[in-house]
Design a protein around this motif. Structure first.
Motif, PDB file in Angstrom:
ATOM      1  N   ASP A  57       0.869  -1.247  -0.026  1.00 32.28           N
ATOM      2  CA  ASP A  57      -0.102  -0.117   0.088  1.00 32.28           C
ATOM      3  C   ASP A  57       1.049   1.096   0.117  1.00 32.28           C
ATOM      4  O   ASP A  57       2.045   1.130   0.009  1.00 32.28           O
ATOM      5  N   LYS A  58       0.210   2.444   0.191  1.00 32.58           N
ATOM      6  CA  LYS A  58       1.022   3.562   0.234  1.00 32.58           C
ATOM      7  C   LYS A  58       1.812   3.783   1.763  1.00 32.58           C
ATOM      8  O   LYS A  58       0.957   3.092   2.513  1.00 32.58           O
ATOM      9  N   GLU A  59       2.681   4.532   1.818  1.00 31.34           N
ATOM     10  CA  GLU A  59       3.198   4.514   3.057  1.00 31.34           C
ATOM     11  C   GLU A  59       2.154   5.119   4.220  1.00 31.34           C
ATOM     12  O   GLU A  59       2.209   4.686   5.185  1.00 31.34           O
ATOM     13  N   ALA A  60       1.522   6.060   4.060  1.00 29.35           N
ATOM     14  CA  ALA A  60       0.879   6.752   4.925  1.00 29.35           C
ATOM     15  C   ALA A  60      -0.299   5.801   5.442  1.00 29.35           C
ATOM     16  O   ALA A  60      -0.507   5.569   6.694  1.00 29.35           O
ATOM     17  N   PRO A  61      -0.918   4.858   4.411  1.00 24.29           N
ATOM     18  CA  PRO A  61      -2.059   3.882   5.255  1.00 24.29           C
ATOM     19  C   PRO A  61      -1.133   2.892   5.823  1.00 24.29           C
ATOM     20  O   PRO A  61      -1.918   2.373   6.858  1.00 24.29           O
ATOM     21  N   LEU A  62      -0.111   2.402   5.485  1.00 23.90           N
ATOM     22  CA  LEU A  62       0.765   1.349   6.208  1.00 23.90           C
ATOM     23  C   LEU A  62       1.011   1.813   7.505  1.00 23.90           C
ATOM     24  O   LEU A  62       0.918   1.191   8.574  1.00 23.90           O
ATOM     25  N   ILE A  63       1.604   3.105   7.610  1.00 26.60           N
ATOM     26  CA  ILE A  63       1.840   3.688   8.879  1.00 26.60           C
ATOM     27  C   ILE A  63       0.717   3.594   9.719  1.00 26.60           C
ATOM     28  O   ILE A  63       0.557   3.470  11.081  1.00 26.60           O
ATOM     29  N   ALA A  64      -0.204   4.168   9.270  1.00 27.62           N
ATOM     30  CA  ALA A  64      -1.696   4.286   9.911  1.00 27.62           C
ATOM     31  C   ALA A  64      -2.181   2.904  10.469  1.00 27.62           C
ATOM     32  O   ALA A  64      -2.403   2.883  11.480  1.00 27.62           O
ATOM     33  N   ARG A  65      -1.730   1.925   9.584  1.00 23.38           N
ATOM     34  CA  ARG A  65      -2.197   0.476   9.967  1.00 23.38           C
ATOM     35  C   ARG A  65      -1.534  -0.055  11.269  1.00 23.38           C
ATOM     36  O   ARG A  65      -1.979  -0.626  12.234  1.00 23.38           O
ATOM     37  N   LEU A  66      -0.039   0.075  11.162  1.00 24.95           N
ATOM     38  CA  LEU A  66       0.723  -0.182  12.131  1.00 24.95           C
ATOM     39  C   LEU A  66       0.319   0.449  13.505  1.00 24.95           C
ATOM     40  O   LEU A  66       0.393   0.099  14.594  1.00 24.95           O
ATOM     41  N   LYS A  67      -0.041   1.879  13.309  1.00 21.86           N
ATOM     42  CA  LYS A  67      -0.396   2.712  14.588  1.00 21.86           C
ATOM     43  C   LYS A  67      -1.622   1.957  15.188  1.00 21.86           C
ATOM     44  O   LYS A  67      -1.690   1.879  16.491  1.00 21.86           O
ATOM     45  N   ALA A  68      -2.738   1.678  14.318  1.00 25.08           N
ATOM     46  CA  ALA A  68      -3.825   1.115  14.862  1.00 25.08           C
ATOM     47  C   ALA A  68      -3.506  -0.050  15.276  1.00 25.08           C
ATOM     48  O   ALA A  68      -4.318  -0.486  16.583  1.00 25.08           O
ATOM     49  N   GLU A  69      -2.829  -1.030  14.859  1.00 23.66           N
ATOM     50  CA  GLU A  69      -2.363  -2.560  15.149  1.00 23.66           C
ATOM     51  C   GLU A  69      -1.586  -2.480  16.368  1.00 23.66           C
ATOM     52  O   GLU A  69      -2.024  -3.510  17.216  1.00 23.66           O
ATOM     53  N   GLY A  70      -0.808  -1.338  16.735  1.00 26.02           N
ATOM     54  CA  GLY A  70      -0.078  -1.412  17.969  1.00 26.02           C
ATOM     55  C   GLY A  70       0.926  -2.715  18.018  1.00 26.02           C
ATOM     56  O   GLY A  70       1.365  -3.307  17.312  1.00 26.02           O
ATOM     57  N   ALA A  71       0.686  -3.279  19.271  1.00 24.93           N
ATOM     58  CA  ALA A  71       1.548  -4.334  19.678  1.00 24.93           C
ATOM     59  C   ALA A  71       1.046  -5.499  19.182  1.00 24.93           C
ATOM     60  O   ALA A  71       1.613  -6.751  19.091  1.00 24.93           O
ATOM     61  N   ASN A  72      -0.243  -5.423  18.634  1.00 22.98           N
ATOM     62  CA  ASN A  72      -1.037  -6.639  18.033  1.00 22.98           C
ATOM     63  C   ASN A  72      -0.737  -6.814  16.454  1.00 22.98           C
ATOM     64  O   ASN A  72      -1.071  -7.457  15.810  1.00 22.98           O
ATOM     65  N   THR A  73       0.184  -5.930  15.911  1.00 23.12           N
ATOM     66  CA  THR A  73       0.401  -5.965  14.498  1.00 23.12           C
ATOM     67  C   THR A  73       0.991  -7.281  14.026  1.00 23.12           C
ATOM     68  O   THR A  73       1.944  -7.855  14.959  1.00 23.12           O
ATOM     69  N   PRO A  74       0.638  -7.840  12.865  1.00 26.15           N
ATOM     70  CA  PRO A  74       1.388  -9.212  12.599  1.00 26.15           C
ATOM     71  C   PRO A  74       2.589  -8.769  11.881  1.00 26.15           C
ATOM     72  O   PRO A  74       3.567  -9.741  11.404  1.00 26.15           O
ATOM     73  N   ALA A  75       2.721  -7.610  11.621  1.00 32.59           N
ATOM     74  CA  ALA A  75       4.026  -6.934  10.562  1.00 32.59           C
ATOM     75  C   ALA A  75       5.305  -7.453  11.191  1.00 32.59           C
ATOM     76  O   ALA A  75       5.571  -7.133  12.710  1.00 32.59           O
ATOM     77  N   ASP A  76       6.267  -7.728  10.476  1.00 34.62           N
ATOM     78  CA  ASP A  76       7.782  -8.066  11.056  1.00 34.62           C
ATOM     79  C   ASP A  76       8.554  -7.125  10.587  1.00 34.62           C
ATOM     80  O   ASP A  76       9.841  -6.961  11.124  1.00 34.62           O
ATOM     81  N   LEU A  77       8.303  -6.433   9.136  1.00 29.13           N
ATOM     82  CA  LEU A  77       9.004  -5.461   8.779  1.00 29.13           C
ATOM     83  C   LEU A  77       8.265  -4.488   8.006  1.00 29.13           C
ATOM     84  O   LEU A  77       7.362  -4.914   7.192  1.00 29.13           O
ATOM     85  N   LEU A  78       8.896  -3.271   7.904  1.00 28.38           N
ATOM     86  CA  LEU A  78       8.220  -2.305   7.174  1.00 28.38           C
ATOM     87  C   LEU A  78       9.045  -1.705   6.122  1.00 28.38           C
ATOM     88  O   LEU A  78      10.214  -1.362   6.490  1.00 28.38           O
ATOM     89  N   ILE A  79       8.896  -1.863   4.807  1.00 28.10           N
ATOM     90  CA  ILE A  79       9.687  -1.321   3.857  1.00 28.10           C
ATOM     91  C   ILE A  79       8.842  -0.294   3.103  1.00 28.10           C
ATOM     92  O   ILE A  79       7.899  -0.346   2.523  1.00 28.10           O
ATOM     93  N   THR A  80       9.522   0.959   3.053  1.00 31.26           N
ATOM     94  CA  THR A  80       9.219   2.150   2.437  1.00 31.26           C
ATOM     95  C   THR A  80      10.115   2.577   1.305  1.00 31.26           C
ATOM     96  O   THR A  80      11.343   1.913   1.153  1.00 31.26           O
ATOM     97  N   VAL A  81       9.923   3.705   0.639  1.00 29.55           N
ATOM     98  CA  VAL A  81      10.716   4.078  -0.574  1.00 29.55           C
ATOM     99  C   VAL A  81      11.486   5.343  -0.186  1.00 29.55           C
ATOM    100  O   VAL A  81      12.319   5.704  -1.323  1.00 29.55           O
ATOM    101  N   ASP A  82      11.659   5.788   1.000  1.00 25.59           N
ATOM    102  CA  ASP A  82      12.309   7.122   1.321  1.00 25.59           C
ATOM    103  C   ASP A  82      12.553   6.991   2.807  1.00 25.59           C
ATOM    104  O   ASP A  82      11.588   6.606   3.677  1.00 25.59           O
TER     105      ASP A  82
END
Length: 177
Positions: A57-82
């Protein structure tokens, strides 16, 4: 310093796998489009047997998703373009520091967060294109030269709202004051 796809996969995912305690699967949130990032993940899976589940997805929605998920995020890694996006994610508190001898040995300190919250894997080439019929190379060889009045009304640039341009401007301010 452009990092090859193989080294990219080795650095980011090997560090990740060790952090994720050699999981059978890692989850990556990426702002890279599927066609660009999937071959890297496929190569990593072929080499290690670790599956990569990725969400793009675009960076802003991914960061918002991580913020909303908090400690419960399934994400192990975030890759952005900048790096500007990584800085924003760090400021919003959605990244965790990681210690990796592999990263420390291969990525110079200036390409990593001082808090070990993120690591740069490649550098962006910021090239200037111009018509050689209308512009002499000596007239326009640096970004600083773009500020000359000679170029008023003659430039085509991306919007200043893009993090790429914000990062470039921040670099110029840091360099020249």
């Amino acid at each position: 310093m452009q990092v090859s796809k193989g080294l990219f996969a080795a650095l980011s995912l090997t560090a990740l796998a060790s952090t994720a305690q050699a999981a059978d699967e890692v989850v990556v949130y990426s702002s890279r489009i599927d066609e660009l990032i999937k071959p890297v993940f496929d190569a990593y899976t072929a080499k290690t047997g670790v599956k990569v589940k990725f969400i793009t997805d675009k960076e802003a929605p991914l960061i918002a998703r991580l913020k909303a998920e908090g400690a419960n995020t399934p994400a192990d890694l975030l890759i952005t373009v900048d790096a500007g996006n990584l800085w924003q994610a760090e400021q919003q508190g959605v990244l965790q520091p990681t210690q990796s001898e592999l990263i420390t040995a291969n990525i110079p300190a200036q390409f990593r967060s001082s808090t070990d919250s993120w690591t740069g894997l490649s550098l962006r080439a910021r090239t200037i294109f111009y018509s050689t019929e209308r512009v002499k190379p000596s007239e326009l060889s640096t970004y600083e030269a773009l500020a000359d009045k000679n170029w008023d009304g003659r430039l085509c640039l991306r919007t200043s709202k893009k993090v790429y341009n914000q990062s470039l401007t921040a670099t110029l301010i840091e360099t020249h004051g």
